[in-house]
Design a protein around this motif. Structure first.
Motif, mmCIF file in Angstrom:
data_model
loop_
_atom_site.group_PDB
_atom_site.id
_atom_site.type_symbol
_atom_site.label_atom_id
_atom_site.label_comp_id
_atom_site.label_asym_id
_atom_site.label_seq_id
_atom_site.Cartn_x
_atom_site.Cartn_y
_atom_site.Cartn_z
ATOM 1 N N ALA A 113 103.107 51.216 -29.274
ATOM 2 C CA ALA A 113 104.051 52.605 -28.557
ATOM 3 C C ALA A 113 104.126 53.564 -28.672
ATOM 4 C CB ALA A 113 105.373 52.035 -28.479
ATOM 5 N N MET A 114 104.050 53.179 -30.136
ATOM 6 C CA MET A 114 103.539 54.610 -31.443
ATOM 7 C C MET A 114 101.776 54.906 -30.667
ATOM 8 S SD MET A 114 106.050 54.405 -34.610
ATOM 9 C CE MET A 114 107.475 53.707 -34.842
ATOM 10 N N SER A 115 101.187 54.244 -30.941
ATOM 11 C CA SER A 115 99.727 55.008 -30.728
ATOM 12 C C SER A 115 99.732 55.041 -29.322
ATOM 13 C CB SER A 115 98.650 53.668 -31.172
ATOM 14 O OG SER A 115 97.851 53.901 -30.896
ATOM 15 N N ARG A 116 100.095 54.767 -28.413
ATOM 16 C CA ARG A 116 99.477 54.648 -26.766
ATOM 17 C C ARG A 116 100.811 55.592 -26.352
ATOM 18 N NH1 ARG A 116 95.694 53.113 -28.024
ATOM 19 N NH2 ARG A 116 94.560 51.135 -26.966
ATOM 20 N N PHE A 117 101.799 56.200 -26.356
ATOM 21 C CA PHE A 117 101.992 57.443 -26.607
ATOM 22 C C PHE A 117 102.471 58.387 -27.119
ATOM 23 C CE2 PHE A 117 103.529 52.891 -24.046
ATOM 24 C CZ PHE A 117 103.351 53.479 -22.831
ATOM 25 N N SER A 118 101.967 58.511 -28.169
ATOM 26 C CA SER A 118 101.788 59.621 -28.867
ATOM 27 C C SER A 118 103.129 60.124 -29.283
ATOM 28 C CB SER A 118 101.168 60.759 -28.376
ATOM 29 O OG SER A 118 100.127 60.742 -27.912
ATOM 30 N N MET A 119 104.077 58.917 -29.891
ATOM 31 C CA MET A 119 105.588 59.243 -30.385
ATOM 32 C C MET A 119 105.113 59.992 -31.877
ATOM 33 S SD MET A 119 106.616 56.150 -28.834
ATOM 34 C CE MET A 119 108.711 56.232 -29.507
ATOM 35 N N PRO A 181 89.755 51.233 -27.474
ATOM 36 C CA PRO A 181 89.614 52.379 -26.259
ATOM 37 C C PRO A 181 90.970 52.047 -24.442
ATOM 38 C CG PRO A 181 87.785 50.576 -26.437
ATOM 39 C CD PRO A 181 88.329 50.415 -27.657
ATOM 40 N N VAL A 182 91.762 52.695 -24.587
ATOM 41 C CA VAL A 182 91.786 52.955 -23.155
ATOM 42 C C VAL A 182 91.822 52.055 -22.409
ATOM 43 C CG1 VAL A 182 94.017 53.760 -22.355
ATOM 44 C CG2 VAL A 182 93.254 54.884 -24.640
ATOM 45 N N GLU A 183 90.411 52.466 -22.039
ATOM 46 C CA GLU A 183 89.961 52.758 -20.637
ATOM 47 C C GLU A 183 90.205 50.427 -20.516
ATOM 48 O OE1 GLU A 183 88.472 56.502 -22.391
ATOM 49 O OE2 GLU A 183 88.178 54.043 -22.610
ATOM 50 N N LEU A 184 90.202 50.297 -21.536
ATOM 51 C CA LEU A 184 90.017 48.590 -21.704
ATOM 52 C C LEU A 184 91.204 48.365 -20.859
ATOM 53 C CD1 LEU A 184 88.646 47.468 -24.493
ATOM 54 C CD2 LEU A 184 87.351 47.283 -22.577
ATOM 55 N N GLU A 185 92.299 48.864 -20.753
ATOM 56 C CA GLU A 185 93.410 48.536 -20.683
ATOM 57 C C GLU A 185 93.517 49.257 -19.051
ATOM 58 O OE1 GLU A 185 96.642 49.677 -23.229
ATOM 59 O OE2 GLU A 185 95.227 49.089 -24.887
ATOM 60 N N GLU A 186 93.151 50.670 -19.486
ATOM 61 C CA GLU A 186 93.459 50.991 -17.434
ATOM 62 C C GLU A 186 92.638 50.152 -16.410
ATOM 63 O OE1 GLU A 186 91.823 54.663 -17.903
ATOM 64 O OE2 GLU A 186 93.052 55.802 -18.936
ATOM 65 N N SER A 187 91.455 49.172 -17.120
ATOM 66 C CA SER A 187 90.497 48.665 -16.229
ATOM 67 C C SER A 187 91.540 47.293 -16.208
ATOM 68 C CB SER A 187 89.130 48.189 -16.756
ATOM 69 O OG SER A 187 88.650 49.414 -16.993
ATOM 70 N N ALA A 188 92.083 46.598 -16.858
ATOM 71 C CA ALA A 188 92.642 45.768 -16.777
ATOM 72 C C ALA A 188 94.410 45.695 -15.790
ATOM 73 C CB ALA A 188 93.773 45.143 -17.866
ATOM 74 N N GLN A 189 94.600 46.816 -15.740
ATOM 75 C CA GLN A 189 95.754 47.504 -14.727
ATOM 76 C C GLN A 189 95.127 47.553 -13.384
ATOM 77 O OE1 GLN A 189 97.948 50.883 -16.328
ATOM 78 N NE2 GLN A 189 98.163 49.749 -18.523
ATOM 79 N N ASP A 191 93.353 46.109 -12.191
ATOM 80 C CA ASP A 191 92.706 44.303 -12.170
ATOM 81 C C ASP A 191 93.977 44.119 -11.345
ATOM 82 O OD1 ASP A 191 89.847 45.347 -11.787
ATOM 83 O OD2 ASP A 191 89.857 43.806 -14.207
ATOM 84 N N GLY A 192 94.877 44.688 -11.534
ATOM 85 C CA GLY A 192 96.182 43.544 -10.937
ATOM 86 C C GLY A 192 97.455 43.579 -11.967
ATOM 87 N N LEU A 193 96.841 43.236 -12.689
ATOM 88 C CA LEU A 193 98.221 43.512 -14.981
ATOM 89 C C LEU A 193 99.077 44.976 -14.708
ATOM 90 C CD1 LEU A 193 95.587 41.767 -17.140
ATOM 91 C CD2 LEU A 193 97.354 40.717 -15.962
ATOM 92 N N SER A 194 100.003 44.379 -15.382
ATOM 93 C CA SER A 194 101.291 45.200 -15.713
ATOM 94 C C SER A 194 100.513 45.865 -17.119
ATOM 95 C CB SER A 194 101.904 44.987 -15.578
ATOM 96 O OG SER A 194 102.739 43.775 -16.632
ATOM 97 N N PRO A 195 101.580 47.273 -17.424
ATOM 98 C CA PRO A 195 101.457 47.243 -18.595
ATOM 99 C C PRO A 195 101.176 46.260 -19.471
ATOM 100 C CG PRO A 195 102.094 49.150 -17.901
ATOM 101 C CD PRO A 195 101.813 47.843 -16.674
ATOM 102 N N ILE A 196 102.265 45.479 -19.295
ATOM 103 C CA ILE A 196 102.617 44.697 -20.518
ATOM 104 C C ILE A 196 102.208 43.272 -20.127
ATOM 105 C CG2 ILE A 196 104.077 43.112 -21.207
ATOM 106 C CD1 ILE A 196 106.774 45.171 -20.177
ATOM 107 N N GLY A 197 101.230 43.259 -19.511
ATOM 108 C CA GLY A 197 100.231 41.796 -19.757
ATOM 109 C C GLY A 197 99.549 42.812 -19.791
ATOM 110 N N ALA A 198 98.577 43.921 -19.703
ATOM 111 C CA ALA A 198 97.180 44.759 -20.259
ATOM 112 C C ALA A 198 97.212 44.150 -22.300
ATOM 113 C CB ALA A 198 97.292 46.235 -19.961
ATOM 114 N N PHE A 199 98.707 44.528 -21.990
ATOM 115 C CA PHE A 199 99.077 44.804 -24.349
ATOM 116 C C PHE A 199 98.589 43.452 -24.685
ATOM 117 C CE2 PHE A 199 102.446 43.937 -26.859
ATOM 118 C CZ PHE A 199 101.300 44.130 -28.057
ATOM 119 N N ARG A 200 99.202 42.193 -23.412
ATOM 120 C CA ARG A 200 98.792 40.976 -24.161
ATOM 121 C C ARG A 200 98.118 40.400 -23.996
ATOM 122 N NH1 ARG A 200 100.795 36.154 -21.370
ATOM 123 N NH2 ARG A 200 100.744 37.364 -19.346
#
Length: 291
Positions: A113-119, A181-189, A191-200
């Motif tokens: 969370a700290m890495s992706r949302f710049s906390m 790379p954040v692009e991997l998670e964006e591509s997974a989302q 394709d239908g995955l939720s943010p938690i699903g992309a993380f998991r």
């Protein structure tokens, strides 16, 4: 008819193999010598510890028997049988395993969370907790946990070790998540995955080297910790580093038993480090070349 054309003498130096400059060879020799000195300096205390664990106290004080002596297993028998060190080994393993596992369960999602949302503020708090020495909190901890009647149990040891392990895990995993790379998670989302699903399903499997690194370092810290266990443990929850201290008395020191106990503490960590060094190296260097 084929003819062999002789090359002019001026081409002979060009075709001759080049020799390395004298400065380069001297630097290589110096580097090898320096490496040998460093390795010997690091291994000499370990070698002396292992050899002393097979000596009697009389042989340890005898310089003539530094290398040639009659080995004895009395020290290991005293450590593993008479002093019941298997209980202390189990205590150390349980505290290290539990504190590392709980720290990973809390630290890995927090670092993501700290890495992706710049906390930045949360990261600053983690960095401050990483810098503060844990020994400075022993007195407040003892006061609070004694009022809660938790001193002497496993829970207080696990919580105190998590105070150091959790910031370490978050600090390492933040750098590792930054390198993915954040692009991997964006591509997974897409394709239908939720943010938690992309993380998991995407990010978490790719971050296994970093998780292994953070877990190994946290486990090693907990296994070797002495001060927390000395103040907060009880007779039934004593860990190995505290148990070793029993060989030091007011009048004398049982060097043979002390070295045998130290060897028992050191060997498991050395085996873990030997078989997991590639994960430690890859995890610590993650994100070093990003950007």
């Amino acid at each position: 008819m084929s003819t062999v054309t002789e090359l002019p003498e001026s081409f002979a130096p060009v075709l001759a193999p080049r020799r390395k400059p004298l400065r380069s060879r001297a630097y290589k020799a110096f580097r090898v010598c320096a490496l040998v000195v460093v390795v010997l300096a690091l291994l000499a205390p370990l070698a002396w510890m292992v050899l002393a664990s097979f000596k009697t106290n009389v042989d340890i004080y005898d310089a003539a028997k530094s290398l040639v002596f009659t080995p004895t297993f009395e020290n290991y028998s005293n450590v593993l049988q008479r002093n019941n060190y298997f209980v202390f080994i189990f205590n150390s393993f349980w505290v290290a395993f539990a504190s590392t596992l709980l720290s990973l369960l809390l630290g890995v999602p927090a670092a993501y969370a700290m890495s992706r949302f710049s906390m930045q503020r949360s990261a600053l708090v983690v960095l401050m907790a990483r810098i503060i020495p844990g020994v400075s909190l022993l007195v407040p901890w003892y006061y609070v946990f004694s009022n809660l009647r938790m001193v002497g149990g496993f829970s207080v040891l696990i919580l105190s070790h998590m105070f150091v392990a959790l910031p370490l895990i978050v600090y390492i995993m933040m750098s590792y998540f930054d390198s993915l790379p954040v692009e991997l998670e964006e591509s997974a989302q897409v394709d239908g995955l939720s943010p938690i699903g992309a993380f998991r399903l995407i990010t978490l499997p790719l971050s296994l080297p970093g998780i292994m690194t953070a877990g190994i370092l946290a486990f090693i810290f907990s296994w070797n910790n002495f001060m927390f266990a000395l103040v907060l443990s009880g007779a039934s929850t004593k860990t190995l580093p505290v148990a070793i201290f029993d060989f030091v008395s007011y009048a004398s020191i049982d060097w043979g038993g002390l070295m045998a106990a130290a060897t028992v503490v050191t060997i498991p960590i050395m085996v873990i480090a030997l078989f997991t060094q590639k994960y430690v190296v890859s995890g610590l260097t993650a994100g070093a070349t990003k950007g």
